[in-house]
Design a protein around this motif. Structure first.
Motif, PDB file in Angstrom:
ATOM      1  N   VAL A 134      44.156  33.549  36.865  1.00  0.00           N
ATOM      2  CA  VAL A 134      43.183  34.633  36.953  1.00  0.00           C
ATOM      3  C   VAL A 134      43.184  35.360  38.296  1.00  0.00           C
ATOM      4  O   VAL A 134      43.039  36.567  38.329  1.00  0.00           O
ATOM      5  CB  VAL A 134      41.767  34.128  36.614  1.00  0.00           C
ATOM      6  N   GLY A 135      43.377  34.700  39.401  1.00  0.00           N
ATOM      7  CA  GLY A 135      43.380  35.359  40.707  1.00  0.00           C
ATOM      8  C   GLY A 135      44.636  36.151  41.000  1.00  0.00           C
ATOM      9  O   GLY A 135      44.700  36.873  42.000  1.00  0.00           O
ATOM     10  N   ASP A 136      45.646  36.049  40.132  1.00  0.00           N
ATOM     11  CA  ASP A 136      46.941  36.707  40.354  1.00  0.00           C
ATOM     12  C   ASP A 136      46.996  38.079  39.690  1.00  0.00           C
ATOM     13  O   ASP A 136      46.121  38.442  38.910  1.00  0.00           O
ATOM     14  CB  ASP A 136      48.073  35.828  39.806  1.00  0.00           C
ATOM     15  N   THR A 137      48.067  38.805  39.995  1.00  0.00           N
ATOM     16  CA  THR A 137      48.304  40.125  39.411  1.00  0.00           C
ATOM     17  C   THR A 137      49.586  40.095  38.594  1.00  0.00           C
ATOM     18  O   THR A 137      50.634  39.662  39.086  1.00  0.00           O
ATOM     19  CB  THR A 137      48.403  41.200  40.515  1.00  0.00           C
ATOM     20  N   LEU A 138      49.492  40.561  37.366  1.00  0.00           N
ATOM     21  CA  LEU A 138      50.636  40.670  36.469  1.00  0.00           C
ATOM     22  C   LEU A 138      51.342  41.978  36.780  1.00  0.00           C
ATOM     23  O   LEU A 138      50.709  43.033  36.822  1.00  0.00           O
ATOM     24  CB  LEU A 138      50.145  40.661  35.016  1.00  0.00           C
ATOM     25  N   THR A 139      52.659  41.921  37.010  1.00  0.00           N
ATOM     26  CA  THR A 139      53.409  43.133  37.319  1.00  0.00           C
ATOM     27  C   THR A 139      54.500  43.372  36.285  1.00  0.00           C
ATOM     28  O   THR A 139      54.868  42.470  35.536  1.00  0.00           O
ATOM     29  CB  THR A 139      54.043  43.066  38.722  1.00  0.00           C
ATOM     30  N   GLY A 140      55.022  44.602  36.283  1.00  0.00           N
ATOM     31  CA  GLY A 140      56.055  44.982  35.326  1.00  0.00           C
ATOM     32  C   GLY A 140      57.468  44.806  35.832  1.00  0.00           C
ATOM     33  O   GLY A 140      58.419  45.105  35.109  1.00  0.00           O
ATOM     34  N   GLY A 141      57.627  44.326  37.055  1.00  0.00           N
ATOM     35  CA  GLY A 141      58.961  44.089  37.601  1.00  0.00           C
ATOM     36  C   GLY A 141      59.856  45.312  37.480  1.00  0.00           C
ATOM     37  O   GLY A 141      59.410  46.452  37.637  1.00  0.00           O
ATOM     38  N   GLU A 142      61.118  45.086  37.178  1.00  0.00           N
ATOM     39  CA  GLU A 142      62.089  46.174  37.025  1.00  0.00           C
ATOM     40  C   GLU A 142      61.905  46.925  35.705  1.00  0.00           C
ATOM     41  O   GLU A 142      62.377  48.048  35.563  1.00  0.00           O
ATOM     42  CB  GLU A 142      63.514  45.620  37.105  1.00  0.00           C
ATOM     43  N   VAL A 143      61.223  46.313  34.743  1.00  0.00           N
ATOM     44  CA  VAL A 143      61.052  46.926  33.426  1.00  0.00           C
ATOM     45  C   VAL A 143      59.991  48.024  33.468  1.00  0.00           C
ATOM     46  O   VAL A 143      60.170  49.097  32.883  1.00  0.00           O
ATOM     47  CB  VAL A 143      60.702  45.852  32.370  1.00  0.00           C
ATOM     48  N   LEU A 144      58.893  47.754  34.145  1.00  0.00           N
ATOM     49  CA  LEU A 144      57.793  48.724  34.304  1.00  0.00           C
ATOM     50  C   LEU A 144      57.440  48.811  35.791  1.00  0.00           C
ATOM     51  O   LEU A 144      56.413  48.302  36.226  1.00  0.00           O
ATOM     52  CB  LEU A 144      56.565  48.299  33.502  1.00  0.00           C
ATOM     53  N   PRO A 145      58.309  49.447  36.586  1.00  0.00           N
ATOM     54  CA  PRO A 145      58.073  49.492  38.034  1.00  0.00           C
ATOM     55  C   PRO A 145      56.704  50.080  38.366  1.00  0.00           C
ATOM     56  O   PRO A 145      56.309  51.103  37.821  1.00  0.00           O
ATOM     57  CB  PRO A 145      59.188  50.406  38.552  1.00  0.00           C
ATOM     58  N   GLY A 146      55.986  49.388  39.240  1.00  0.00           N
ATOM     59  CA  GLY A 146      54.682  49.864  39.685  1.00  0.00           C
ATOM     60  C   GLY A 146      53.511  49.390  38.835  1.00  0.00           C
ATOM     61  O   GLY A 146      52.362  49.504  39.255  1.00  0.00           O
ATOM     62  N   PHE A 147      53.755  48.864  37.648  1.00  0.00           N
ATOM     63  CA  PHE A 147      52.656  48.370  36.815  1.00  0.00           C
ATOM     64  C   PHE A 147      52.067  47.127  37.476  1.00  0.00           C
ATOM     65  O   PHE A 147      52.788  46.192  37.834  1.00  0.00           O
ATOM     66  CB  PHE A 147      53.145  48.027  35.408  1.00  0.00           C
ATOM     67  N   ALA A 148      50.751  47.115  37.635  1.00  0.00           N
ATOM     68  CA  ALA A 148      50.067  45.962  38.218  1.00  0.00           C
ATOM     69  C   ALA A 148      48.710  45.810  37.538  1.00  0.00           C
ATOM     70  O   ALA A 148      47.930  46.764  37.490  1.00  0.00           O
ATOM     71  CB  ALA A 148      49.891  46.145  39.720  1.00  0.00           C
ATOM     72  N   LEU A 149      48.453  44.628  37.015  1.00  0.00           N
ATOM     73  CA  LEU A 149      47.201  44.347  36.330  1.00  0.00           C
ATOM     74  C   LEU A 149      46.612  43.039  36.855  1.00  0.00           C
ATOM     75  O   LEU A 149      47.176  41.963  36.611  1.00  0.00           O
ATOM     76  CB  LEU A 149      47.442  44.237  34.814  1.00  0.00           C
ATOM     77  N   PRO A 150      45.489  43.129  37.570  1.00  0.00           N
ATOM     78  CA  PRO A 150      44.829  41.886  37.972  1.00  0.00           C
ATOM     79  C   PRO A 150      44.419  41.114  36.713  1.00  0.00           C
ATOM     80  O   PRO A 150      43.791  41.672  35.812  1.00  0.00           O
ATOM     81  CB  PRO A 150      43.594  42.372  38.744  1.00  0.00           C
ATOM     82  N   LEU A 151      44.788  39.850  36.633  1.00  0.00           N
ATOM     83  CA  LEU A 151      44.511  39.085  35.417  1.00  0.00           C
ATOM     84  C   LEU A 151      43.024  38.935  35.131  1.00  0.00           C
ATOM     85  O   LEU A 151      42.638  38.729  33.980  1.00  0.00           O
ATOM     86  CB  LEU A 151      45.198  37.720  35.471  1.00  0.00           C
ATOM     87  N   ALA A 152      42.182  39.089  36.140  1.00  0.00           N
ATOM     88  CA  ALA A 152      40.741  39.039  35.894  1.00  0.00           C
ATOM     89  C   ALA A 152      40.306  40.147  34.930  1.00  0.00           C
ATOM     90  O   ALA A 152      39.318  39.993  34.221  1.00  0.00           O
ATOM     91  CB  ALA A 152      39.994  39.167  37.221  1.00  0.00           C
ATOM     92  N   LYS A 153      41.065  41.251  34.846  1.00  0.00           N
ATOM     93  CA  LYS A 153      40.748  42.321  33.909  1.00  0.00           C
ATOM     94  C   LYS A 153      41.191  42.009  32.488  1.00  0.00           C
ATOM     95  O   LYS A 153      40.740  42.643  31.540  1.00  0.00           O
ATOM     96  CB  LYS A 153      41.425  43.630  34.346  1.00  0.00           C
ATOM     97  N   LEU A 154      42.079  41.055  32.341  1.00  0.00           N
ATOM     98  CA  LEU A 154      42.629  40.740  31.026  1.00  0.00           C
ATOM     99  C   LEU A 154      41.815  39.686  30.275  1.00  0.00           C
ATOM    100  O   LEU A 154      41.730  39.728  29.052  1.00  0.00           O
ATOM    101  CB  LEU A 154      44.081  40.262  31.173  1.00  0.00           C
ATOM    102  N   PHE A 155      41.227  38.773  31.022  1.00  0.00           N
ATOM    103  CA  PHE A 155      40.520  37.685  30.377  1.00  0.00           C
ATOM    104  C   PHE A 155      39.028  37.966  30.355  1.00  0.00           C
ATOM    105  O   PHE A 155      38.405  38.114  31.395  1.00  0.00           O
ATOM    106  CB  PHE A 155      40.827  36.361  31.083  1.00  0.00           C
ATOM    107  N   PRO A 156      38.448  38.044  29.159  1.00  0.00           N
ATOM    108  CA  PRO A 156      37.025  38.367  29.046  1.00  0.00           C
ATOM    109  C   PRO A 156      36.147  37.264  29.622  1.00  0.00           C
ATOM    110  O   PRO A 156      36.496  36.090  29.572  1.00  0.00           O
ATOM    111  CB  PRO A 156      36.810  38.507  27.532  1.00  0.00           C
ATOM    112  N   THR A 157      35.030  37.691  30.187  1.00  0.00           N
ATOM    113  CA  THR A 157      34.049  36.720  30.667  1.00  0.00           C
ATOM    114  C   THR A 157      32.760  36.941  29.897  1.00  0.00           C
ATOM    115  O   THR A 157      32.458  38.056  29.476  1.00  0.00           O
ATOM    116  CB  THR A 157      33.783  36.896  32.165  1.00  0.00           C
ATOM    117  N   ASP A 158      32.029  35.888  29.685  1.00  0.00           N
ATOM    118  CA  ASP A 158      30.777  35.996  28.918  1.00  0.00           C
ATOM    119  C   ASP A 158      29.623  36.437  29.791  1.00  0.00           C
ATOM    120  O   ASP A 158      29.573  36.371  30.920  1.00  0.00           O
ATOM    121  CB  ASP A 158      30.442  34.660  28.253  1.00  0.00           C
TER     122      ASP A 158
END
Length: 183
Positions: A159-183
């Motif tokens: 959760v504290g990390d950022t998912l990136t697109g590497g060479e496939v989607l250069p510049g894509f960055a998504l903090p995992l906290a935005k991906l996992f719903p919280t109640d």
């Protein structure tokens, strides 16, 4: 599902199972159960973030709704990614858009359901990587982790990390906290 006497080709599989929740694994149809609410939410969120980025940067297109990808032949394998990205150049090569995409995506995203078996999940990962998928994200909602695969590496993000697109989607960055719903 009835026992088959011979392995199906992707074309035969299309004729029998189009529109059903079934994958073709080495010529054999394999049923897929409907997914959970959490699975659907995570797949929807990753689709949302990817579409926004891909459209903004004119990189290609995002596929969802478990689009079928013909990823190998003889015996044929058709995998249904939860979400996928195809580059603009490769997307232009799809001649018949009313059938399976005739090659693997650049990015495949699999959201793990609570009832997915480890062997089955590992087979999916191996199939995608062997077929030439350049980037694979396996999202584990229950543990709030994402395992990122490339042809030569595997990394686990939390959760504290950022998912990136590497060479496939250069510049894509998504903090995992935005991906996992919280109640």
């Amino acid at each position: 599902m009835a026992t088959l006497e011979k392995l199906l080709t992707a074309d035969e599989f299309w004729e029998r199972y189009a529109g059903q929740r079934v994958e073709l694994v080495e010529g054999v149809p394999v049923e897929m159960a409907p997914t959970s609410d959490l699975h659907g939410e995570i797949a929807g969120l990753i689709t949302f973030y990817l579409i926004g980025y891909v459209l903004e940067h004119d990189l290609g297109s995002v596929r969802s709704a478990e689009t079928g990808f013909l990823i190998s032949r003889d015996p044929d394998v058709v995998r249904a990614a939860d979400v996928a990205f195809i580059s603009k150049e490769r997307g232009a090569q799809v001649a018949d858009r009313d059938k399976y995409t005739p090659f693997p995506p650049d990015l495949a995203v699999e959201v793990v359901s609570f009832d997915d078996l480890a062997d089955s999940l590992q087979a999916r990962v191996c199939d995608y990587l062997a077929a030439g998928v350049r980037l694979l994200w396996v999202i584990h909602p229950q543990t709030q982790q994402v395992v990122v695969y490339t042809t030569d590496s595997q990394t686990t993000l939390s959760v504290g990390d950022t998912l990136t697109g590497g060479e496939v989607l250069p510049g894509f960055a998504l903090p995992l906290a935005k991906l996992f719903p919280t109640d």
